[in-house]
Design a protein around this motif. Structure first.
Motif, PDB file in Angstrom:
ATOM      1  N   LEU A  25      -1.999  64.893  78.914  1.00  0.00           N
ATOM      2  CA  LEU A  25      -1.335  64.167  80.001  1.00  0.00           C
ATOM      3  C   LEU A  25      -1.184  62.692  79.647  1.00  0.00           C
ATOM      4  CD1 LEU A  25      -3.071  65.723  83.112  1.00  0.00           C
ATOM      5  CD2 LEU A  25      -0.631  65.771  82.642  1.00  0.00           C
ATOM      6  N   GLN A  26      -2.215  62.113  79.060  1.00  0.00           N
ATOM      7  CA  GLN A  26      -2.164  60.691  78.696  1.00  0.00           C
ATOM      8  C   GLN A  26      -1.094  60.424  77.649  1.00  0.00           C
ATOM      9  OE1 GLN A  26      -4.081  58.079  80.219  1.00  0.00           O
ATOM     10  NE2 GLN A  26      -2.317  57.085  79.285  1.00  0.00           N
ATOM     11  N   GLN A  27      -1.004  61.279  76.647  1.00  0.00           N
ATOM     12  CA  GLN A  27       0.010  61.092  75.608  1.00  0.00           C
ATOM     13  C   GLN A  27       1.417  61.191  76.193  1.00  0.00           C
ATOM     14  OE1 GLN A  27      -1.552  64.209  73.113  1.00  0.00           O
ATOM     15  NE2 GLN A  27      -2.212  62.740  71.546  1.00  0.00           N
ATOM     16  N   ALA A  28       1.632  62.164  77.049  1.00  0.00           N
ATOM     17  CA  ALA A  28       2.943  62.309  77.683  1.00  0.00           C
ATOM     18  C   ALA A  28       3.248  61.095  78.555  1.00  0.00           C
ATOM     19  CB  ALA A  28       2.994  63.594  78.510  1.00  0.00           C
ATOM     20  N   SER A  29       2.258  60.633  79.288  1.00  0.00           N
ATOM     21  CA  SER A  29       2.442  59.446  80.138  1.00  0.00           C
ATOM     22  C   SER A  29       2.802  58.230  79.306  1.00  0.00           C
ATOM     23  CB  SER A  29       1.165  59.155  80.927  1.00  0.00           C
ATOM     24  OG  SER A  29       0.859  60.212  81.786  1.00  0.00           O
ATOM     25  N   ASP A  30       2.110  58.051  78.200  1.00  0.00           N
ATOM     26  CA  ASP A  30       2.395  56.910  77.326  1.00  0.00           C
ATOM     27  C   ASP A  30       3.812  56.992  76.762  1.00  0.00           C
ATOM     28  OD1 ASP A  30      -0.156  55.948  77.786  1.00  0.00           O
ATOM     29  OD2 ASP A  30      -0.971  56.683  75.878  1.00  0.00           O
ATOM     30  N   ALA A  57      11.522  62.114  81.112  1.00  0.00           N
ATOM     31  CA  ALA A  57      10.509  63.112  80.752  1.00  0.00           C
ATOM     32  C   ALA A  57      10.963  63.892  79.521  1.00  0.00           C
ATOM     33  CB  ALA A  57      10.244  64.057  81.916  1.00  0.00           C
ATOM     34  N   ALA A  58      12.226  64.269  79.481  1.00  0.00           N
ATOM     35  CA  ALA A  58      12.759  64.986  78.327  1.00  0.00           C
ATOM     36  C   ALA A  58      12.640  64.138  77.066  1.00  0.00           C
ATOM     37  CB  ALA A  58      14.214  65.372  78.570  1.00  0.00           C
ATOM     38  N   LYS A  59      12.972  62.876  77.189  1.00  0.00           N
ATOM     39  CA  LYS A  59      12.865  61.969  76.046  1.00  0.00           C
ATOM     40  C   LYS A  59      11.412  61.863  75.582  1.00  0.00           C
ATOM     41  CE  LYS A  59      14.049  57.371  74.438  1.00  0.00           C
ATOM     42  NZ  LYS A  59      14.615  56.080  74.756  1.00  0.00           N
ATOM     43  N   ALA A  60      10.478  61.754  76.526  1.00  0.00           N
ATOM     44  CA  ALA A  60       9.057  61.648  76.186  1.00  0.00           C
ATOM     45  C   ALA A  60       8.570  62.911  75.466  1.00  0.00           C
ATOM     46  CB  ALA A  60       8.228  61.420  77.444  1.00  0.00           C
ATOM     47  N   LEU A  61       9.142  64.060  75.829  1.00  0.00           N
ATOM     48  CA  LEU A  61       8.741  65.324  75.212  1.00  0.00           C
ATOM     49  C   LEU A  61       9.535  65.639  73.948  1.00  0.00           C
ATOM     50  CD1 LEU A  61       8.413  67.467  78.447  1.00  0.00           C
ATOM     51  CD2 LEU A  61       6.540  66.570  77.036  1.00  0.00           C
ATOM     52  N   GLY A  62      10.573  64.850  73.695  1.00  0.00           N
ATOM     53  CA  GLY A  62      11.383  65.057  72.499  1.00  0.00           C
ATOM     54  C   GLY A  62      12.271  66.291  72.577  1.00  0.00           C
ATOM     55  N   VAL A  63      12.762  66.592  73.781  1.00  0.00           N
ATOM     56  CA  VAL A  63      13.644  67.737  73.967  1.00  0.00           C
ATOM     57  C   VAL A  63      14.872  67.300  74.755  1.00  0.00           C
ATOM     58  CG1 VAL A  63      11.755  69.414  73.919  1.00  0.00           C
ATOM     59  CG2 VAL A  63      12.508  68.509  76.108  1.00  0.00           C
ATOM     60  N   PRO A  64      15.982  68.039  74.625  1.00  0.00           N
ATOM     61  CA  PRO A  64      17.146  67.716  75.444  1.00  0.00           C
ATOM     62  C   PRO A  64      16.841  67.972  76.921  1.00  0.00           C
ATOM     63  CG  PRO A  64      17.690  69.349  73.735  1.00  0.00           C
ATOM     64  CD  PRO A  64      16.225  69.138  73.706  1.00  0.00           C
ATOM     65  N   ALA A  65      17.423  67.211  77.812  1.00  0.00           N
ATOM     66  CA  ALA A  65      17.146  67.336  79.242  1.00  0.00           C
ATOM     67  C   ALA A  65      17.463  68.738  79.777  1.00  0.00           C
ATOM     68  CB  ALA A  65      17.927  66.279  80.022  1.00  0.00           C
ATOM     69  N   TRP A  66      18.466  69.380  79.228  1.00  0.00           N
ATOM     70  CA  TRP A  66      18.836  70.700  79.740  1.00  0.00           C
ATOM     71  C   TRP A  66      17.718  71.719  79.546  1.00  0.00           C
ATOM     72  CZ3 TRP A  66      18.780  74.784  76.408  1.00  0.00           C
ATOM     73  CH2 TRP A  66      18.928  74.522  75.053  1.00  0.00           C
TER      74      TRP A  66
END
Length: 70
Positions: A25-30, A57-66
């Motif tokens: 959670l912390q890594q995603a938040s950062d 959130a998509a950018k933070a996870l490195g995935v396309p928003a779709w």
């Protein structure tokens, strides 16, 4: 599907992707740009109010928003 149900579904997808990538959670938040894990938990629980939250959130996870909408 109600809006609340849709938000919960999207939140579960976000959590599945985060866990699948091995992010805490912390890594995603950062990565999101907000150091509060509580904020990220709210997103995963479907308590977000704006579409731009999904894009960030998509950018933070490195995935396309779709992918969050699957």
């Amino acid at each position: 599907m109600s809006e609340a149900a849709w938000r919960k579904k999207v939140g579960k997808t976000i959590k599945r992707i985060r866990v699948g990538k091995g992010l805490t959670l912390q890594q995603a938040s950062d990565r999101y740009g907000n150091s509060s894990m509580r904020w990220w938990q709210r997103i995963e629980n479907g308590r977000f109010s704006k579409v731009d939250v999904l894009y960030k959130a998509a950018k933070a996870l490195g995935v396309p928003a779709w992918k969050l909408l699957k």
